[in-house]
Design a protein around this motif. Structure first.
Motif, PDB file in Angstrom:
ATOM      1  N   THR A 158       3.861   7.706   1.911  1.00 24.88           N
ATOM      2  CA  THR A 158       4.573   6.666   2.322  1.00 24.88           C
ATOM      3  C   THR A 158       4.343   5.464   1.450  1.00 24.88           C
ATOM      4  O   THR A 158       3.155   4.979   1.019  1.00 24.88           O
ATOM      5  CB  THR A 158       4.345   6.291   3.734  1.00 24.88           C
ATOM      6  OG1 THR A 158       4.580   7.703   4.365  1.00 24.88           O
ATOM      7  CG2 THR A 158       4.963   5.136   4.317  1.00 24.88           C
ATOM      8  N   LEU A 159       5.302   4.793   1.224  1.00 25.06           N
ATOM      9  CA  LEU A 159       5.125   3.187   0.222  1.00 25.06           C
ATOM     10  C   LEU A 159       5.622   2.120   1.229  1.00 25.06           C
ATOM     11  O   LEU A 159       6.750   2.323   1.655  1.00 25.06           O
ATOM     12  CB  LEU A 159       5.885   3.607  -0.902  1.00 25.06           C
ATOM     13  CG  LEU A 159       6.034   2.172  -2.016  1.00 25.06           C
ATOM     14  CD1 LEU A 159       4.668   2.222  -2.411  1.00 25.06           C
ATOM     15  CD2 LEU A 159       7.207   2.504  -2.864  1.00 25.06           C
TER      16      LEU A 159
ATOM     17  N   LYS B 180       0.833  -1.109  -0.274  1.00 28.06           N
ATOM     18  CA  LYS B 180       0.035  -0.119   0.144  1.00 28.06           C
ATOM     19  C   LYS B 180       0.901   1.288  -0.044  1.00 28.06           C
ATOM     20  O   LYS B 180       1.830   1.053   0.433  1.00 28.06           O
ATOM     21  CB  LYS B 180      -0.879   0.113   1.324  1.00 28.06           C
ATOM     22  CG  LYS B 180      -0.261   0.107   2.605  1.00 28.06           C
ATOM     23  CD  LYS B 180      -1.500   0.256   3.825  1.00 28.06           C
ATOM     24  CE  LYS B 180      -2.172   1.619   3.600  1.00 28.06           C
ATOM     25  NZ  LYS B 180      -3.408   1.492   4.693  1.00 28.06           N
ATOM     26  N   ALA B 181       0.367   2.502  -0.083  1.00 24.65           N
ATOM     27  CA  ALA B 181       0.724   3.705  -0.366  1.00 24.65           C
ATOM     28  C   ALA B 181      -0.294   4.663   0.297  1.00 24.65           C
ATOM     29  O   ALA B 181      -1.491   4.492   0.158  1.00 24.65           O
ATOM     30  CB  ALA B 181       1.367   4.194  -1.465  1.00 24.65           C
ATOM     31  N   THR B 182       0.377   5.838   0.792  1.00 23.62           N
ATOM     32  CA  THR B 182      -0.760   6.895   1.368  1.00 23.62           C
ATOM     33  C   THR B 182       0.086   7.952   0.773  1.00 23.62           C
ATOM     34  O   THR B 182       1.190   8.164   0.778  1.00 23.62           O
ATOM     35  CB  THR B 182      -0.785   6.724   2.859  1.00 23.62           C
ATOM     36  OG1 THR B 182       0.432   7.068   3.426  1.00 23.62           O
ATOM     37  CG2 THR B 182      -1.499   5.553   3.332  1.00 23.62           C
TER      38      THR B 182
ATOM     39  N   LEU C 264      13.286  -2.055   3.861  1.00 28.51           N
ATOM     40  CA  LEU C 264      12.623  -1.711   5.419  1.00 28.51           C
ATOM     41  C   LEU C 264      12.506  -0.080   5.685  1.00 28.51           C
ATOM     42  O   LEU C 264      11.715   0.076   6.744  1.00 28.51           O
ATOM     43  CB  LEU C 264      13.236  -2.509   6.476  1.00 28.51           C
ATOM     44  CG  LEU C 264      13.230  -3.979   6.228  1.00 28.51           C
ATOM     45  CD1 LEU C 264      14.115  -4.505   7.530  1.00 28.51           C
ATOM     46  CD2 LEU C 264      12.026  -4.525   6.399  1.00 28.51           C
ATOM     47  N   ASP C 265      13.287   0.759   5.069  1.00 26.55           N
ATOM     48  CA  ASP C 265      13.348   1.918   5.359  1.00 26.55           C
ATOM     49  C   ASP C 265      12.062   2.779   4.750  1.00 26.55           C
ATOM     50  O   ASP C 265      11.358   2.045   3.855  1.00 26.55           O
ATOM     51  CB  ASP C 265      14.567   2.554   4.634  1.00 26.55           C
ATOM     52  CG  ASP C 265      14.739   2.443   3.180  1.00 26.55           C
ATOM     53  OD1 ASP C 265      14.165   1.204   2.709  1.00 26.55           O
ATOM     54  OD2 ASP C 265      15.254   3.092   2.375  1.00 26.55           O
ATOM     55  N   SER C 266      11.748   3.767   5.317  1.00 30.28           N
ATOM     56  CA  SER C 266      10.391   4.627   4.861  1.00 30.28           C
ATOM     57  C   SER C 266      10.740   5.156   3.423  1.00 30.28           C
ATOM     58  O   SER C 266      11.729   5.689   3.232  1.00 30.28           O
ATOM     59  CB  SER C 266      10.082   5.665   5.938  1.00 30.28           C
ATOM     60  OG  SER C 266       8.943   6.199   5.304  1.00 30.28           O
ATOM     61  N   LEU C 267       9.560   4.846   2.482  1.00 32.06           N
ATOM     62  CA  LEU C 267       9.919   5.180   0.879  1.00 32.06           C
ATOM     63  C   LEU C 267       8.625   6.222   0.787  1.00 32.06           C
ATOM     64  O   LEU C 267       7.547   5.803   1.179  1.00 32.06           O
ATOM     65  CB  LEU C 267      10.108   4.308   0.230  1.00 32.06           C
ATOM     66  CG  LEU C 267      11.163   3.170   0.427  1.00 32.06           C
ATOM     67  CD1 LEU C 267      10.865   1.927  -0.438  1.00 32.06           C
ATOM     68  CD2 LEU C 267      12.661   3.665  -0.002  1.00 32.06           C
TER      69      LEU C 267
END
Length: 917
Positions: free
Chosen positions: A799-800, A763-765, A807-810
């Motif tokens: 955020t992806l 998911k992504a937001t 594992l990092d925030s993308l």
């Protein structure tokens, strides 16, 4: 009121005015129809008309209808941004003849010249104000008042909108930070065909700005719109004769100079239109345009970065000089027939052609071999390989569209029908490249202190005798997309709820065919060797104003003549030729069946638009396989996918006052995978244990969207607004290389292979807030009241999640955290001047295996300006400049100091004349 009296009234008025012409229908019809127009007779879209307390909105050309008019006295009022309002009592006698209501702006003609540009601003604000959903708009003179070459460059000045550039021009629209492949582009309400072979996104640099009448950016969907718009919809509308009054026309020509190559762009466009026939029931508009831009750009690249002696160094020093000629040709022919107020028929046609003929000279010297560091940022290298290239690329795109339809007022309700055919073709008749390379004998030094690092090659790098022929390829591609579309919409009035309330149902079919065919042939050195010196090559002294020495260049014509005369210099690489050609070939057939039901409920000051849309997607995909075990083409492979999605939605609007508007929306949308990702092509290299393949089982993206906003329309002409938004996107798509895969691929069993394929993440937001402020500063004294300002700002975060191995925030790809535009304008005494600065912050472009290999586009801010002076009502002279701050395009790899590429374009200045009547 007679026509003669109306004309005299308008001529004698000391104000800039508009009038509303109302034609009463016979008593048996019980309806009152009318039209809102400006002082030139042009329709004013979205005018707010109130009749006996019942509010309704005029349509796109200012027409409206009041149903069930009783005998007796009535109250009529008309409101429009920038024009103020008018209140008038109507008697039964008034309803039997045309009525004219003149609205003054409060500005004296002797003190201010209200140009058509300011009128375009008013239209944009009014359309936004009365819309039932979240909309921003530009009208024709808006698009042309800054040096915008195409539609993408025009709409980037709207809140929350940025663009991805190519060769210094806007190409793809990015709305609220969502990838442009999820923007739905429509022309006159029907989906636009895309010439791009790799994706669904529409190249807006193919569409000249002179071709359009208006553009809307729709940020919250209603059920009557296509659901394939996670980012939003860009609706391009071409001009109709009934948008204006009488006969009209324009002619515009410009000539300029690029400061990087001292060459001269030029262009011209013309249009003519009008209504004719008995009662002016026929209308026609024809427009054409042409432009030519001989562009030069200069590029320096570091590509990926590595580590030497514990210090980061770029893997490459890659210097490129591009020389290209871009031509655009456009044609629009629109025809209307309105035999009565109840029947409107139309034919819309357009043609756009874009050619890009390019020569790229390239000198590459990797920082490789033996590297010796003298400090953390300086050092030297030996045993490197230098390569000199020339690429000749010809690209020819054309898109043609024709649509026909009509609007019919039935005894009960209204029926709208439309059928459209469009074909987009992208042909690359030639994509060819020669390479000449040295042995591992080159030396050089480097200094990485500046972001634009310096590399100084040894003298041997500039000797053409050191470069031996390495390869040449010939690449030909053709991508064709055909769209057949039909839709029907029926609106049933809900008069018991309120004027303009209605129930609307409809259906639509999109039948899409997309093919891509590539022929690729590459040759290695043959039995007879030769060097670059045999071509007696010319030399390019340097790029970047002398910063980077370049040296001998490969003359494409001379190189081609040499290998043609000496065929023994070439040896066919059959396996590489076939694998490259087959990997890109595909054939996609996709049908989308859609239906919807929605209501527009006008409950006093509250408007609700609930509804639901359903779309069934039925796709069939075929492609080719290749493996180097047999070094031949394998069998065709096929795949299919069929799914049905429901899209509920609700838009709400409250007019707290005549100036204050609140909005909210909860909607849903879909993003279908790219064709090249769905095509089940498979290319296998058993020697390297690598596989590249498509994925016909990809899931579409599904998005739930929440929007909220407040708008305050300033007295006179202006706006203060704020909006918040949130998108929850399921199954975003990315391309990933999976290591140590076992299985049979393309008929070859592999163990521990590296398999590259498109996959769905979890998911992504996306969330953000937009601000918009614009005002005509009419409260200032004297000549200063011609000034105006406009500022918009969008702050976005995304955020992806669910990317394997990360594992990092993308963030999502192509999502800038900050998008902003500032404008200062002046319009008075025949002078029209605008200064605009557009900015977007950096965004992630390509997702790497880890943070250090992610590719980012750097932030970008561009300054443009235009000033014009009008000589009476028919002629004006202008001068305009784009990219006045000489802003480059730049990418980074991993950290902000690790240069990927830096490309500069220089400034452009144009001057010209515009005539109109």
């Amino acid at each position: 009121m007679s026509v003669r009296f109306k004309g005299a009234l308008l001529r004698r008025s000391s104000t800039v005015a508009m009038f509303v012409a109302l034609a009463a229908t016979p008593a048996l019809a019980a309806d009152l129809r009318g039209r809102v127009v400006d002082s030139h007779g042009a329709g004013l879209p979205g005018a707010t008309v109130t009749f006996d307390g019942r509010a309704l909105v005029a349509d796109a050309d200012g027409r409206f209808q009041v149903r069930d008019v009783a005998d007796g006295d009535h109250q009529l009022s008309v409101d429009y941004v920038g024009y103020g309002s008018s209140r008038r009592a109507l008697t039964a006698a008034d309803l039997n003849a045309p009525v004219v209501v003149v609205l003054g702006t409060g500005e004296e003609v002797e003190e201010v010249v209200v140009t058509s540009q300011r009128a375009a601003d008013r239209r944009s604000l009014q359309v936004k104000k009365v819309a039932d959903n979240f909309v921003d708009a530009l009208y024709a003179n808006d698009v042309g008042k800054l040096p915008d070459q195409n539609v993408a460059e025009a709409v980037r000045r709207l809140p929350g909108v940025s663009v991805a550039n190519d060769q210094g021009e806007g190409r793809y629209v990015i709305i609220r930070g969502v990838d442009p492949r999820y923007v739905n582009v429509t022309v006159n309400g029907q989906t636009a065909a895309a010439p791009e072979p790799d994706s669904r996104q529409v190249k807006l640099d193919d569409i000249p700005s002179a071709m359009i009448g208006s553009v809307k950016v729709i940020k919250s969907l209603t059920p009557d719109l296509d659901a394939s718009a996670i980012a939003g919809q860009v609706d391009i509308v071409t001009l109709s004769a009934f948008d204006r009054h009488g006969t009209f026309g324009s002619l515009r020509g410009d000539y300029g100079q690029f400061d990087l190559n001292d060459k001269h762009p030029y262009g011209a466009d013309a249009s003519v239109g009008g209504t004719f026939g008995p009662g002016g029931q026929f209308g026609a508009v024809v427009s054409a345009n042409y432009s030519k831009r001989p562009v030069e750009s200069q590029n320096v690249a570091g590509a990926s970065w590595t580590t030497a002696n514990g210090n980061p160094v770029p893997a490459d020093f890659d210097s490129r000089d591009y020389n290209l000629v871009r031509e655009r040709t456009g044609f629009v022919g629109n025809f209307d027939w309105r035999p009565s107020d109840d029947v409107q028929l139309y034919l819309r046609s357009s043609y756009a052609k874009f050619t890009d003929h390019e020569t790229r000279d390239r000198f590459r010297l990797p920082i490789a071999g033996t590297i010796v560091s003298t400090s953390a940022t300086t050092g030297s290298f030996t045993k490197a390989t230098g390569t000199r290239y020339v690429r000749r690329r010809n690209e020819d795109d054309n898109t043609r569209t024709v649509s026909a339809g009509g609007r019919f007022n039935l005894p009960v309700g209204r029926l709208d029908v439309d059928a459209a055919y469009s074909r987009a073709e992208k042909t690359d008749p030639l994509r060819s490249e020669f390479q000449f390379a040295t042995g591992k004998t080159m030396t050089g030094t480097f200094d990485l202190t500046d972001v634009l690092f310096r590399v100084t090659p040894g003298a041997a790098a500039y000797d053409p005798a050191n470069y031996s022929f390495k390869s040449v390829n010939y690449d030909h591609r053709q991508a064709v997309e055909e769209l057949k579309q039909a839709r029907a919409d029926y609106s049933y009035p809900l008069a018991m709820i309120g004027q303009d309330s209605e129930l609307k149902v409809g259906a639509k079919l999109i039948d899409r065919s997309k093919t891509n065919d590539r022929d690729y042939v590459t040759y290695d050195p043959g039995a007879t060797a030769f060097t670059l010196a045999a071509l007696n090559p010319p030399s390019l002294a340097a790029t970047y104003d002398g910063r980077y020495a370049f040296g001998p260049i490969v003359d494409y014509t001379a190189a081609q003549a040499y290998v043609t005369a000496n065929p023994a210099t070439l040896k066919l690489n059959a396996a590489k030729s076939l694998s490259t050609a087959l990997l890109s070939d595909y054939d996609v057939s996709e049908k989308i069946y859609a239906g919807y039901a929605m209501a527009t409920l006008k409950l006093g000051r509250l408007t609700l638009v609930p509804g639901v849309r359903v779309e069934t997607t039925d796709g069939d995909y075929s492609a080719k396989t290749f493996n180097n075990v047999t070094a031949a083409r394998g069998p065709d492979v096929t795949g299919s996918n069929k799914y049905t999605n429901w899209f509920p939605g609700l838009n709400a609007k409250v007019d707290l006052s005549d100036r204050l508007v609140l909005r909210a929306a909860a909607t849903t949308a879909i993003g279908r995978p790219d064709y090249v990702s769905l095509a089940p092509a498979i290319t296998v290299d058993a020697t390297a244990d690598t596989v590249v393949q498509g994925n016909p089982d990809l899931k579409p993206l599904l998005s739930t969207n929440l929007d909220g906003g407040v708008e305050y329309y300033l007295p006179g002409q202006g706006l203060l607004s704020a909006a918040v938004f949130f998108k929850d996107i399921q199954d975003p798509i990315f391309t990933r290389t999976l290591l140590n895969q076992n299985g049979t691929f393309g008929g070859v069993a592999l163990t521990g292979a590296a398999v590259t394929t498109p996959l769905n993440a979890s998911k992504a937001t996306v969330a953000g807030i937009e601000f918009d402020a614009q005002s005509q500063l009419s409260f200032l004294p004297g000549a200063l009241d011609g000034f105006g300002v406009g500022v918009n700002l969008a702050l976005i975060d995304s955020t992806l999640r669910g990317v394997p191995g990360r594992l990092d925030s993308l963030p999502m790809a192509q999502q800038s955290k900050t998008v902003a535009t500032a404008q200062l304008f002046y319009e008075k005494y025949g002078v029209s001047a605008r200064l605009a600065y557009s900015y977007r912050s950096k965004f992630l472009y390509t997702l790497g295996a880890d943070r250090n290999s992610d590719v980012w586009w750097d932030d970008h801010g561009q300054l443009d300006a235009r000033i014009a002076y009008a000589f009476g009502k028919t002629a004006s002279l202008f001068i305009e400049g784009s990219n006045l701050d000489d802003e480059p395009w730049r990418t980074f790899v991993g950290g902000d100091h690790h240069l990927g590429e830096n490309e500069r374009y220089g400034r452009t200045v144009r001057t010209g004349i515009q005539l109109s009547f």
